[in-house]
Design a protein around this motif. Structure first.
Motif, PDB file in Angstrom:
ATOM      1  N   ASN A   1       0.836  -1.192   0.000  1.00 21.69           N
ATOM      2  CA  ASN A   1       0.000   0.000   0.000  1.00 21.69           C
ATOM      3  C   ASN A   1       0.877   1.250   0.000  1.00 21.69           C
ATOM      4  OD1 ASN A   1      -1.652   2.244   1.510  1.00 21.69           O
ATOM      5  ND2 ASN A   1      -3.151   0.750   0.793  1.00 21.69           N
ATOM      6  N   LEU A   2       0.448   2.284  -0.753  1.00 16.40           N
ATOM      7  CA  LEU A   2       1.262   3.493  -0.869  1.00 16.40           C
ATOM      8  C   LEU A   2       0.966   4.519   0.225  1.00 16.40           C
ATOM      9  CD1 LEU A   2       1.471   4.128  -4.701  1.00 16.40           C
ATOM     10  CD2 LEU A   2       2.816   2.633  -3.229  1.00 16.40           C
ATOM     11  N   GLY A   3      -0.020   4.250   1.101  1.00  8.93           N
ATOM     12  CA  GLY A   3      -0.209   5.100   2.268  1.00  8.93           C
ATOM     13  C   GLY A   3      -0.643   6.520   1.957  1.00  8.93           C
ATOM     14  N   MET A   4      -1.584   6.694   1.022  1.00  7.59           N
ATOM     15  CA  MET A   4      -2.098   8.030   0.692  1.00  7.59           C
ATOM     16  C   MET A   4      -3.604   8.078   0.901  1.00  7.59           C
ATOM     17  SD  MET A   4       0.098   9.213  -2.655  1.00  7.59           S
ATOM     18  CE  MET A   4      -0.164   7.739  -3.643  1.00  7.59           C
ATOM     19  N   ASN A   5      -4.110   7.400   1.935  1.00  5.99           N
ATOM     20  CA  ASN A   5      -5.556   7.255   2.090  1.00  5.99           C
ATOM     21  C   ASN A   5      -6.218   8.382   2.863  1.00  5.99           C
ATOM     22  OD1 ASN A   5      -4.430   6.553   4.518  1.00  5.99           O
ATOM     23  ND2 ASN A   5      -5.207   4.462   4.549  1.00  5.99           N
ATOM     24  N   GLN A   6      -5.472   9.407   3.277  1.00  3.43           N
ATOM     25  CA  GLN A   6      -6.087  10.581   3.883  1.00  3.43           C
ATOM     26  C   GLN A   6      -5.314  11.821   3.474  1.00  3.43           C
ATOM     27  OE1 GLN A   6      -6.851  10.343   8.066  1.00  3.43           O
ATOM     28  NE2 GLN A   6      -7.509  12.467   8.228  1.00  3.43           N
ATOM     29  N   LEU A   7      -6.054  12.849   3.045  1.00  2.00           N
ATOM     30  CA  LEU A   7      -5.457  14.115   2.622  1.00  2.00           C
ATOM     31  C   LEU A   7      -5.969  15.219   3.530  1.00  2.00           C
ATOM     32  CD1 LEU A   7      -3.712  15.628   0.539  1.00  2.00           C
ATOM     33  CD2 LEU A   7      -5.759  15.861  -0.882  1.00  2.00           C
ATOM     34  N   THR A   8      -5.056  15.927   4.172  1.00  2.00           N
ATOM     35  CA  THR A   8      -5.405  16.986   5.115  1.00  2.00           C
ATOM     36  C   THR A   8      -4.880  18.324   4.606  1.00  2.00           C
ATOM     37  OG1 THR A   8      -5.365  15.480   6.996  1.00  2.00           O
ATOM     38  CG2 THR A   8      -5.120  17.816   7.494  1.00  2.00           C
ATOM     39  N   ASN A   9      -5.685  19.367   4.761  1.00  2.00           N
ATOM     40  CA  ASN A   9      -5.243  20.713   4.412  1.00  2.00           C
ATOM     41  C   ASN A   9      -5.365  21.614   5.630  1.00  2.00           C
ATOM     42  OD1 ASN A   9      -4.389  22.966   2.991  1.00  2.00           O
ATOM     43  ND2 ASN A   9      -6.451  23.467   2.323  1.00  2.00           N
ATOM     44  N   LEU A  10      -4.288  22.268   5.993  1.00  2.00           N
ATOM     45  CA  LEU A  10      -4.272  23.255   7.069  1.00  2.00           C
ATOM     46  C   LEU A  10      -4.245  24.632   6.437  1.00  2.00           C
ATOM     47  CD1 LEU A  10      -1.622  21.563   9.392  1.00  2.00           C
ATOM     48  CD2 LEU A  10      -4.111  21.397   9.549  1.00  2.00           C
TER      49      LEU A  10
ATOM     50  N   SER B   1      -5.102  33.777   2.461  1.00  2.00           N
ATOM     51  CA  SER B   1      -4.971  32.438   3.041  1.00  2.00           C
ATOM     52  C   SER B   1      -3.751  31.729   2.485  1.00  2.00           C
ATOM     53  CB  SER B   1      -6.210  31.602   2.736  1.00  2.00           C
ATOM     54  OG  SER B   1      -7.378  32.211   3.233  1.00  2.00           O
ATOM     55  N   THR B   2      -3.094  30.973   3.350  1.00  2.00           N
ATOM     56  CA  THR B   2      -2.028  30.076   2.915  1.00  2.00           C
ATOM     57  C   THR B   2      -2.461  28.645   3.204  1.00  2.00           C
ATOM     58  OG1 THR B   2      -0.903  30.300   5.050  1.00  2.00           O
ATOM     59  CG2 THR B   2      -0.194  31.759   3.276  1.00  2.00           C
ATOM     60  N   PHE B   3      -2.056  27.719   2.334  1.00  2.00           N
ATOM     61  CA  PHE B   3      -2.524  26.341   2.390  1.00  2.00           C
ATOM     62  C   PHE B   3      -1.337  25.390   2.543  1.00  2.00           C
ATOM     63  CE2 PHE B   3      -5.246  28.892  -0.330  1.00  2.00           C
ATOM     64  CZ  PHE B   3      -6.491  28.716   0.253  1.00  2.00           C
ATOM     65  N   ASP B   4      -1.516  24.430   3.407  1.00  2.00           N
ATOM     66  CA  ASP B   4      -0.491  23.405   3.628  1.00  2.00           C
ATOM     67  C   ASP B   4      -1.159  22.041   3.481  1.00  2.00           C
ATOM     68  OD1 ASP B   4       1.814  22.062   4.282  1.00  2.00           O
ATOM     69  OD2 ASP B   4       1.617  22.378   6.439  1.00  2.00           O
ATOM     70  N   TYR B   5      -0.895  21.385   2.350  1.00  2.00           N
ATOM     71  CA  TYR B   5      -1.507  20.098   2.048  1.00  2.00           C
ATOM     72  C   TYR B   5      -0.588  18.972   2.514  1.00  2.00           C
ATOM     73  CZ  TYR B   5      -4.303  22.942  -1.176  1.00  2.00           C
ATOM     74  OH  TYR B   5      -5.116  23.893  -1.721  1.00  2.00           O
ATOM     75  N   LYS B   6      -1.184  17.989   3.194  1.00  2.00           N
ATOM     76  CA  LYS B   6      -0.400  16.872   3.695  1.00  2.00           C
ATOM     77  C   LYS B   6      -1.167  15.563   3.529  1.00  2.00           C
ATOM     78  CE  LYS B   6       3.081  19.272   5.363  1.00  2.00           C
ATOM     79  NZ  LYS B   6       4.429  19.171   4.767  1.00  2.00           N
ATOM     80  N   VAL B   7      -0.464  14.538   3.069  1.00  2.00           N
ATOM     81  CA  VAL B   7      -0.979  13.181   3.163  1.00  2.00           C
ATOM     82  C   VAL B   7      -0.782  12.738   4.597  1.00  2.00           C
ATOM     83  CG1 VAL B   7      -0.657  10.797   2.463  1.00  2.00           C
ATOM     84  CG2 VAL B   7      -0.571  12.598   0.746  1.00  2.00           C
ATOM     85  N   SER B   8      -1.875  12.347   5.255  1.00  3.97           N
ATOM     86  CA  SER B   8      -1.776  12.074   6.691  1.00  3.97           C
ATOM     87  C   SER B   8      -2.403  10.748   7.101  1.00  3.97           C
ATOM     88  CB  SER B   8      -2.451  13.204   7.476  1.00  3.97           C
ATOM     89  OG  SER B   8      -3.801  13.356   7.070  1.00  3.97           O
TER      90      SER B   8
END
Length: 335
Positions: free
Chosen positions: A225-234, A262-269
């Protein structure tokens, strides 16, 4: 656009940590991640734009000068109307380097994070092994509603401190949370003639923090599994607001112009996949996500009415611009 230097870093890192893998596998895995980045941008950006609007609404309850140390607290319900044009986007085989749409289709309409729960399959070949991906679902809600608490206190010189906080709100296939604080300063105190006519002016500045998460890409491959099953944006947003109001007996009608940045920080979490034993795929994906647009400015109009009932007041507001956002709250004057 795909960052080629990051792609080369990925290739070098993969080759150093997994000498057994073929050059073809390495290149194909890089293309897979490039496609994932392309998809993530179209999928998540409408939701982050919406989050900014939700955090902008109903900060100013009155343009009047508060009494020194006057404390108010309230409960609000925010209602965001999900626009139809931001619920879906079109993908084409020509957009991708690794994946293609299953069953021979050349294009398909898929949901954004704000869209429905329709899903299709994308497939690709990783050195002879099929990789099959089910596209992520949207929240499948026409309206996004969440409650939050706010409070304010009157400070010296006609200034007011305001705060707000929401617990994490569960959406279909996602979560949303916002909190923040700011200052309002009354201007009409310097213009007595205006106040005699029950006209009030104020300027405000606020900071809000929004967190929005969605289920994302659950990709299984021959590497695990590539471990990208949740995407979070702060999202960090600074709001600047000018408000003018007119008092009509028990009702104060307020009009505001708001600009925010606004500034955006996208993370796979999501949970890390098995491939992390070979290469830190989440770290690489997060570096790729940094190439998505990091800053946006918005301009918003807002109309509000505050109806006073003794120590209680009822506030309704409507913010409008790119989106429409409604808000209703009950305030209580503690002292």
């Amino acid at each position: 656009m795909f960052n080629k230097s990051i792609f080369l870093t990925f290739l070098l890192g993969f080759s150093l940590t997994s000498q057994a893998q073929s050059a073809t596998q390495i290149v194909q895995m890089g293309y897979l991640l490039e496609d994932a980045l392309l998809y993530s941008k179209s999928y998540i950006v409408p939701a982050t734009d919406a989050a900014v609007y939700q955090a902008t609404a109903a900060w100013v309850h009155s343009a009047k000068k508060r009494k020194l140390w006057e404390v108010n607290a309230g409960l609000h319900f925010n209602v965001f109307k999900v626009p139809g044009k931001d619920r879906e986007f079109t993908i084409q085989n020509s957009d991708f380097k690794f994946f293609h749409i299953e069953n021979g289709a050349t294009s398909a309409i898929v949901p954004t994070a704000l869209g429905n729960d329709n899903q299709i399959f994308l497939v690709g070949d990783l050195d002879g092994q099929q990789v099959r991906l089910k596209t992520p679902e949207g929240i499948n809600q026409e309206f996004i509603t969440y409650p939050y608490l706010d409070a304010s206190i009157g400070l010296p010189f006609g200034t007011e401190l305001l705060t707000r906080f929401s617990s994490k709100t569960k959406l279909k296939h996602g979560d949303y949370q916002v909190y923040g604080f700011g200052l309002k300063h009354n201007l009409s105190q310097y213009f007595p003639k205006l106040e005699k006519k029950n006209i009030f002016l104020a300027v405000s500045s606020f900071y809000s923090k929004e967190e929005i998460s969605f289920g994302f890409l659950d990709i299984n491959s021959s590497f695990g599994n590539l471990g990208m099953n949740q995407l979070t944006n702060l999202v960090d947003t600074f709001h600047f607001q000018f408000s003018a109001s007119k008092q009509f007996k028990k009702v104060e009608v307020i009009g505001s112009f708001i600009c925010n940045s606004s500034t955006f920080d996208y993370k796979v979490s999501g949970e890390k996949g098995a491939i992390e034993d070979t290469i830190p795929i989440q770290d690489i994906v997060n570096r790729l996500l940094d190439t998505i647009e990091k800053r946006k400015n918005n301009y918003v109009g807002e109309l509000a009415a505050n109806y006073k009932l003794g120590k209680f007041s009822i506030l309704t507001s409507l913010a409008f611009g790119k989106f429409i956002n409604g808000n209703m709250g009950v305030q209580y004057k503690i002292n």
